[in-house]
Design an enzyme around this catalytic site. Structure first.
Site, PDB file in Angstrom:
ATOM      1  N   THR A 126       0.836  -1.203   0.000  1.00 51.35           N
ATOM      2  CA  THR A 126       0.000   0.000   0.000  1.00 51.35           C
ATOM      3  C   THR A 126       0.872   1.255   0.000  1.00 51.35           C
ATOM      4  O   THR A 126       0.749   2.114  -0.890  1.00 51.35           O
ATOM      5  CB  THR A 126      -0.901   0.005   1.260  1.00 51.35           C
ATOM      6  OG1 THR A 126      -1.606  -1.229   1.288  1.00 51.35           O
ATOM      7  CG2 THR A 126      -1.881   1.162   1.238  1.00 51.35           C
ATOM      8  N   VAL A 127       1.752   1.368   0.975  1.00 54.05           N
ATOM      9  CA  VAL A 127       2.539   2.599   1.110  1.00 54.05           C
ATOM     10  C   VAL A 127       3.704   2.616   0.106  1.00 54.05           C
ATOM     11  O   VAL A 127       3.966   3.641  -0.534  1.00 54.05           O
ATOM     12  CB  VAL A 127       3.058   2.765   2.564  1.00 54.05           C
ATOM     13  CG1 VAL A 127       3.775   4.100   2.718  1.00 54.05           C
ATOM     14  CG2 VAL A 127       1.911   2.668   3.564  1.00 54.05           C
TER      15      VAL A 127
ATOM     16  N   VAL B 253       3.966   7.889  12.737  1.00 50.17           N
ATOM     17  CA  VAL B 253       2.924   8.399  13.654  1.00 50.17           C
ATOM     18  C   VAL B 253       1.950   9.264  12.872  1.00 50.17           C
ATOM     19  O   VAL B 253       2.349  10.228  12.211  1.00 50.17           O
ATOM     20  CB  VAL B 253       3.547   9.232  14.797  1.00 50.17           C
ATOM     21  CG1 VAL B 253       2.455   9.800  15.699  1.00 50.17           C
ATOM     22  CG2 VAL B 253       4.514   8.388  15.613  1.00 50.17           C
TER      23      VAL B 253
ATOM     24  N   GLY C  82       0.254   8.898  10.155  1.00 54.07           N
ATOM     25  CA  GLY C  82       0.285   8.871   8.680  1.00 54.07           C
ATOM     26  C   GLY C  82       0.773  10.142   8.033  1.00 54.07           C
ATOM     27  O   GLY C  82       1.936  10.517   8.146  1.00 54.07           O
TER      28      GLY C  82
ATOM     29  N   ASP D 281      -1.673  -0.323  18.319  1.00 54.23           N
ATOM     30  CA  ASP D 281      -1.140   0.557  17.263  1.00 54.23           C
ATOM     31  C   ASP D 281      -1.004   1.987  17.809  1.00 54.23           C
ATOM     32  O   ASP D 281       0.051   2.618  17.663  1.00 54.23           O
ATOM     33  CB  ASP D 281      -2.096   0.521  16.059  1.00 54.23           C
ATOM     34  CG  ASP D 281      -1.705   1.509  14.978  1.00 54.23           C
ATOM     35  OD1 ASP D 281      -0.790   1.213  14.200  1.00 54.23           O
ATOM     36  OD2 ASP D 281      -2.305   2.607  14.939  1.00 54.23           O
TER      37      ASP D 281
ATOM     38  N   LYS E 186       2.454   4.500  18.736  1.00 57.21           N
ATOM     39  CA  LYS E 186       2.593   5.897  18.301  1.00 57.21           C
ATOM     40  C   LYS E 186       2.802   6.814  19.503  1.00 57.21           C
ATOM     41  O   LYS E 186       3.590   7.767  19.441  1.00 57.21           O
ATOM     42  CB  LYS E 186       1.371   6.311  17.481  1.00 57.21           C
ATOM     43  CG  LYS E 186       1.292   5.533  16.156  1.00 57.21           C
ATOM     44  CD  LYS E 186      -0.060   5.677  15.489  1.00 57.21           C
ATOM     45  CE  LYS E 186      -0.126   4.875  14.199  1.00 57.21           C
ATOM     46  NZ  LYS E 186      -1.479   4.770  13.644  1.00 57.21           N
TER      47      LYS E 186
ATOM     48  N   LYS F  10       6.174   1.796  12.789  1.00 55.31           N
ATOM     49  CA  LYS F  10       6.007   2.192  14.207  1.00 55.31           C
ATOM     50  C   LYS F  10       6.296   1.046  15.159  1.00 55.31           C
ATOM     51  O   LYS F  10       6.816   1.256  16.252  1.00 55.31           O
ATOM     52  CB  LYS F  10       4.608   2.737  14.449  1.00 55.31           C
ATOM     53  CG  LYS F  10       3.536   1.738  14.167  1.00 55.31           C
ATOM     54  CD  LYS F  10       2.262   2.370  13.732  1.00 55.31           C
ATOM     55  CE  LYS F  10       1.436   1.384  12.976  1.00 55.31           C
ATOM     56  NZ  LYS F  10       1.399   1.486  11.568  1.00 55.31           N
TER      57      LYS F  10
ATOM     58  N   GLU G 165       8.748  10.042   9.804  1.00 58.15           N
ATOM     59  CA  GLU G 165       7.560  10.902   9.935  1.00 58.15           C
ATOM     60  C   GLU G 165       6.262  10.095   9.797  1.00 58.15           C
ATOM     61  O   GLU G 165       5.275  10.349  10.491  1.00 58.15           O
ATOM     62  CB  GLU G 165       7.613  12.005   8.875  1.00 58.15           C
ATOM     63  CG  GLU G 165       6.524  13.031   8.977  1.00 58.15           C
ATOM     64  CD  GLU G 165       6.536  13.784  10.316  1.00 58.15           C
ATOM     65  OE1 GLU G 165       7.486  14.539  10.536  1.00 58.15           O
ATOM     66  OE2 GLU G 165       5.610  13.586  11.116  1.00 58.15           O
TER      67      GLU G 165
ATOM     68  N   GLY H  55      -3.493   5.370   5.057  1.00 59.22           N
ATOM     69  CA  GLY H  55      -3.872   5.333   3.643  1.00 59.22           C
ATOM     70  C   GLY H  55      -2.649   5.501   2.758  1.00 59.22           C
ATOM     71  O   GLY H  55      -1.631   6.046   3.172  1.00 59.22           O
TER      72      GLY H  55
HETATM   73  P1  NAP Z   1       1.613  -3.924   2.896  1.00 55.70           P
HETATM   74  O1  NAP Z   1       0.622  -3.359   1.971  1.00 55.70           O
HETATM   75  O2  NAP Z   1       1.320  -5.215   3.575  1.00 55.70           O
HETATM   76  O3  NAP Z   1       2.982  -4.080   2.085  1.00 55.70           O
HETATM   77  C1  NAP Z   1       4.105  -4.711   2.620  1.00 55.70           C
HETATM   78  C2  NAP Z   1       5.121  -4.912   1.506  1.00 55.70           C
HETATM   79  O4  NAP Z   1       6.322  -5.393   2.100  1.00 55.70           O
HETATM   80  C3  NAP Z   1       4.720  -5.933   0.443  1.00 55.70           C
HETATM   81  O5  NAP Z   1       5.121  -5.472  -0.829  1.00 55.70           O
HETATM   82  C4  NAP Z   1       5.529  -7.191   0.803  1.00 55.70           C
HETATM   83  O6  NAP Z   1       5.950  -7.955  -0.299  1.00 55.70           O
HETATM   84  C5  NAP Z   1       6.760  -6.568   1.426  1.00 55.70           C
HETATM   85  N1  NAP Z   1       7.373  -7.446   2.437  1.00 55.70           N
HETATM   86  C6  NAP Z   1       6.846  -7.773   3.642  1.00 55.70           C
HETATM   87  N2  NAP Z   1       7.702  -8.574   4.301  1.00 55.70           N
HETATM   88  C7  NAP Z   1       8.775  -8.745   3.499  1.00 55.70           C
HETATM   89  C8  NAP Z   1       9.985  -9.476   3.607  1.00 55.70           C
HETATM   90  N3  NAP Z   1      10.255 -10.194   4.686  1.00 55.70           N
HETATM   91  N4  NAP Z   1      10.859  -9.417   2.593  1.00 55.70           N
HETATM   92  C9  NAP Z   1      10.591  -8.687   1.491  1.00 55.70           C
HETATM   93  N5  NAP Z   1       9.456  -7.974   1.302  1.00 55.70           N
HETATM   94  C10 NAP Z   1       8.560  -8.009   2.305  1.00 55.70           C
HETATM   95  O7  NAP Z   1       1.968  -2.890   4.057  1.00 55.70           O
HETATM   96  P2  NAP Z   1       1.694  -1.300   4.085  1.00 55.70           P
HETATM   97  O8  NAP Z   1       0.282  -1.057   4.489  1.00 55.70           O
HETATM   98  O9  NAP Z   1       2.213  -0.701   2.846  1.00 55.70           O
HETATM   99  O10 NAP Z   1       2.575  -0.867   5.364  1.00 55.70           O
HETATM  100  C11 NAP Z   1       3.969  -0.724   5.255  1.00 55.70           C
HETATM  101  C12 NAP Z   1       4.497  -0.029   6.517  1.00 55.70           C
HETATM  102  O11 NAP Z   1       3.910   1.250   6.632  1.00 55.70           O
HETATM  103  C13 NAP Z   1       4.189  -0.748   7.838  1.00 55.70           C
HETATM  104  O12 NAP Z   1       5.257  -0.565   8.734  1.00 55.70           O
HETATM  105  C14 NAP Z   1       2.950  -0.021   8.341  1.00 55.70           C
HETATM  106  O13 NAP Z   1       2.802  -0.096   9.750  1.00 55.70           O
HETATM  107  C15 NAP Z   1       3.294   1.385   7.912  1.00 55.70           C
HETATM  108  N6  NAP Z   1       2.143   2.273   7.794  1.00 55.70           N
HETATM  109  C16 NAP Z   1       1.118   1.919   6.985  1.00 55.70           C
HETATM  110  C17 NAP Z   1       0.026   2.767   6.862  1.00 55.70           C
HETATM  111  C18 NAP Z   1      -1.130   2.427   5.965  1.00 55.70           C
HETATM  112  O14 NAP Z   1      -2.070   3.218   5.897  1.00 55.70           O
HETATM  113  N7  NAP Z   1      -1.097   1.307   5.254  1.00 55.70           N
HETATM  114  C19 NAP Z   1       0.001   3.972   7.581  1.00 55.70           C
HETATM  115  C20 NAP Z   1       1.090   4.318   8.393  1.00 55.70           C
HETATM  116  C21 NAP Z   1       2.154   3.443   8.484  1.00 55.70           C
HETATM  117  P3  NAP Z   1       4.907  -8.801  -1.205  1.00 55.70           P
HETATM  118  O15 NAP Z   1       4.159  -7.753  -1.965  1.00 55.70           O
HETATM  119  O16 NAP Z   1       5.742  -9.654  -2.085  1.00 55.70           O
HETATM  120  O17 NAP Z   1       4.059  -9.556  -0.236  1.00 55.70           O
HETATM  121  N1  HSE Z   2      -3.901   0.919  11.293  1.00 55.82           N
HETATM  122  C1  HSE Z   2      -3.564   2.295  11.461  1.00 55.82           C
HETATM  123  C2  HSE Z   2      -4.821   3.141  11.674  1.00 55.82           C
HETATM  124  C3  HSE Z   2      -2.838   2.854  10.255  1.00 55.82           C
HETATM  125  O1  HSE Z   2      -5.936   2.639  11.546  1.00 55.82           O
HETATM  126  O2  HSE Z   2      -4.668   4.305  11.992  1.00 55.82           O
HETATM  127  C4  HSE Z   2      -1.385   2.542  10.269  1.00 55.82           C
HETATM  128  O3  HSE Z   2      -0.737   3.268  11.273  1.00 55.82           O
END
Ligand code: NAP
Ligand code: HSE
Length: 429
Positions: A16-17, A134, A136, A203, A207, A107, A131, A304
Site C-alpha cells: 500500500t505505502v 505516527v 500517517g 497501534d 505511536k 512504528k 515521519e 492510507g
Molecule cells: P503492505 O501493503 O502489507 O505491504 C508490505 C510490503 O512489504 C509488500 O510489498 C511485501 O511484499 C513486502 N514485504 C513484507 N515482508 C517482506 C519481507 N520479509 N521481505 C521482502 N518484502 C517483504 O503494508 P503497508 O500497508 O504498505 O505498510 C507498510 C508499513 O507502513 C508498515 O510498517 C505499516 O505499519 C506502515 N504504515 C502503513 C500505513 C497504511 O495506511 N497502510 C500507515 C502508516 C504506516 P509482497 O508484496 O511480495 O508480499
Molecule cells: N492501522 C492504522 C490506523 C494505520 O488505523 O490508523 C497505520 O498506522
C-alpha cells in the site's frame, strides 16, 4: 548549470505505502531539481514475491534478495515499508552500518528498537527518518523535533488510530454496535484483516511511545504505555455519552508530570465542545501543549496509501537535501534525559462507571461509602432506566488515583446489591 545529480534509493516493500511512494516520486520528478538540487530515483525494490504483478511498477527493479540492495554502493537511501520487527530491524541496522540513510514508516519497530536504530545512525552519521510512523500524513515528528524544539512540552494527546476512530464515529453517528462498525471498517479497507492491534489500542500505543520519546526528550517504549482498546464499548455507552453531551474517543495521552511520564491509550469521554470530539471517520488529530507555543493541534489523514506516502516522500526529500548539503546525521536521537515512566496505578483520572444495581434503599449509600473509604470522591451520580428490580446507576468521580479507583472496584465487585459493572471509562478533565 552542471549535470543534475541522481541519488539512488531502494524500496523495501511494494504494498500500500511502498506503491504510493513509488508513484509520488514519479509525479515529482520534474520538480526535484528545483526542490532538492538533485533527482531521487528508485533503483531496486525488495519484495517477498517478485513474480506478483504490481500496477505501474517496473518488474525489472524487483528483487527478493536484500544483499543486492545492501551491497549496491550506488544506493544511498533505503526506504523500509515492509512492516514488522524482523527482518526489518536487521536490514535497517545493516543499511545504517553500510552508511545508507533510512526512511521508514514502521512504528512497531521504532516503538521498541528506536534507540538501537538511532544509535547506529549516529555512529555512521546517517539520517534515520520516520515521519510516517505516527499519524500517517500528518506532520508531527518533525514539528516536535524541530519547530517546537524550543518548548518544554508537557502534554501530547490525540486520536492516532484511524480504524478505531472510524468505528467509534459509525457507532456515534449511525448508532451501530461495535461488531457491525468493525465489519464495515474491514469491508472498506480501513481495518486490517487482523484488526487486533487497532481495536486493542496497540497501534496507538506504539505511536504514543514514539511521540512521548521525542516530545519529552526521554525514551518511552511500547511496554511503558498502558493500553486499553474499544472492544467493550457498546451502543448503550455511546447513547449515555450523548446524554452527557460528550462523545467517546480512543485517545493516546502522554504527560510529562513532575514525578514522571504518564503514557496511555484508552477510550475516553470527552465533551462535545472539545476540538477532538469533531475529528470524525479515519481522521487523526494530535494536540501538543508547550510552555512557549501553548496549544497546537495537528489534523489530517492518519493512514492510507497517499497520505502515508506523502510523509515518507517528505523524509526522502529531506535526506536528499542533507546528502546534497553534506549534513546527514544532523538530527539524531533527542532522548538526552532519563525520566521515569509512571506505572498506570500512579496516574490519576476522572472515571465514569455504569452499574446495574438492586433498586432499594441503602444501595446508593453503600456504594458511596465504598468510594469514600478508598479516597475516591464522587462528582456526579445519575440514576435511570429502571428495569424491574434493577436500576442503572452512573457515577462520575473527581480526579482520583487509578490505584484508589481499582481498590473501590474490587470491593464493589463483591457486593451482592451490584448485579453488573456495565462500563468503566475515563473522563476528560
Ligand atoms: P503492505 O501493503 O502489507 O505491504 C508490505 C510490503 O512489504 C509488500 O510489498 C511485501 O511484499 C513486502 N514485504 C513484507 N515482508 C517482506 C519481507 N520479509 N521481505 C521482502 N518484502 C517483504 O503494508 P503497508 O500497508 O504498505 O505498510 C507498510 C508499513 O507502513 C508498515 O510498517 C505499516 O505499519 C506502515 N504504515 C502503513 C500505513 C497504511 O495506511 N497502510 C500507515 C502508516 C504506516 P509482497 O508484496 O511480495 O508480499
Ligand atoms: N492501522 C492504522 C490506523 C494505520 O488505523 O490508523 C497505520 O498506522
Amino acid at each position: 548549470m552542471g549535470e543534475i545529480p541522481v541519488i539512488k534509493a531502494a524500496l523495501l516493500g511494494a504494498g500500500t505505502v511502498g506503491g504510493g511512494v513509488y508513484e509520488i516520486l514519479k509525479r515529482q520528478w520534474e520538480e526535484m531539481p528545483k526542490k532538492l538540487g538533485a533527482f531521487v530515483e528508485i533503483k531496486k525494490i525488495l519484495v517477498r514475491d517478485k513474480g506478483k504483478k504490481r500496477e505501474g511498477m517496473d518488474s525489472a527493479q524487483f528483487t527478493e534478495e536484500w544483499k543486492e540492495i545492501l551491497e549496491d554502493p550506488e544506493i544511498q537511501i533505503v526506504i523500509e515499508l515492509m512492516g514488522g520487527i524482523e527482518p526489518a530491524r536487521t536490514y535497517l541496522l545493516e543499511a545504517l552500518q553500510a552508511g545508507k540513510h533510512v526512511v521508514t514508516a514502521n512504528k512497531d519497530l521504532l516503538a521498541d528498537y528506536g534507540r538501537e536504530l538511532l544509535d547506529m545512525a549516529a555512529e555512521h552519521s546517517c539520517d534515520l527518518m520516520f515521519e510516517a510512523a505516527v499519524a500517517g500524513g500528518i506532520p508531527i515528528i518533525r514539528p516536535l523535533k524541530q519547530c517546537l524544539a524550543a518548548n518544554y512540552i508537557t502534554e501530547v494527546m490525540g486520536i492516532v488510530n484511524g480504524t478505531t476512530n472510524y468505528i467509534l464515529t459509525r457507532m456515534t453517528l449511525d448508532k451501530m454496535e461495535f461488531s457491525d462498525a468493525l465489519a464495515l471498517a474491514l469491508e472498506l479497507g480501513y481495518a486490517e484483516a487482523d484488526p487486533t492491534a487497532d481495536v486493542e489500542g496497540y497501534d496507538a500505543g506504539r505511536k504514543v511511545a514514539i511521540m512521548a520519546s521525542i516530545a519529552f526528550n526521554s525514551r518511552v517504549t511500547f511496554g511503558d504505555v498502558f493500553t486499553e482498546g474499544i472492544t467493550k464499548i457498546t451502543a448503550a455507552d455511546i447513547a449515555y455519552a450523548d446524554e452527557l453531551n460528550m462523545v467517546i474517543k480512543l485517545l493516546g495521552v502522554a504527560r510529562n508530570a513532575e514525578d514522571g511520564i504518564e503514557a496511555g491509550v484508552y477510550p475516553m469521554l470527552i465533551p462535545k465542545y472539545h476540538p477532538l470530539a469533531s475529528v470524525q471517520d479515519a481522521f487523526n488529530a494530535v494536540f501538543v501543549h508547550g510552555d512557549a507555543v501553548d496549544d497546537a493541534m495537528f489534523l489530517g489523514r492518519g493512514a492510507g496509501r497517499y497520505p502515508t506516502a506523502s510523509a515518507v516522500a517528505g523524509d526522502i526529500f529531506e535526506a536528499v537535501r542533507n546528502i546534497q548539503a553534506g549534513s546527514t546525521g544532523r538530527l539524531g536521537c533527542t532522548c538526552y534525559k532519563n525520566l521515569r515512566v509512571k506505572p498506570a496505578d500512579e496516574t490519576s483520572h476522572c472515571y465514569f462507571l455504569r452499574l446495574q444495581v438492586e433498586d432499594r434503599p441503602g444501595v446508593l449509600a453503600g456504594i458511596a461509602s465504598v468510594f469514600g473509604n478508598n479516597n475516591v470522591s464522587i462528582a456526579q451520580v445519575i440514576q435511570k432506566n429502571k428495569r424491574g428490580e434493577l436500576a442503572e446507576l452512573a457515577v462520575i468521580t473527581e480526579r482520583v488515583l487509578e490505584r484508589h479507583f481499582k481498590d473501590s472496584l474490587l470491593v464493589l465487585g463483591e457486593m451482592s446489591m451490584i448485579k453488573e459493572v456495565s462500563t468503566i471509562l475515563r473522563v476528560y478533565a
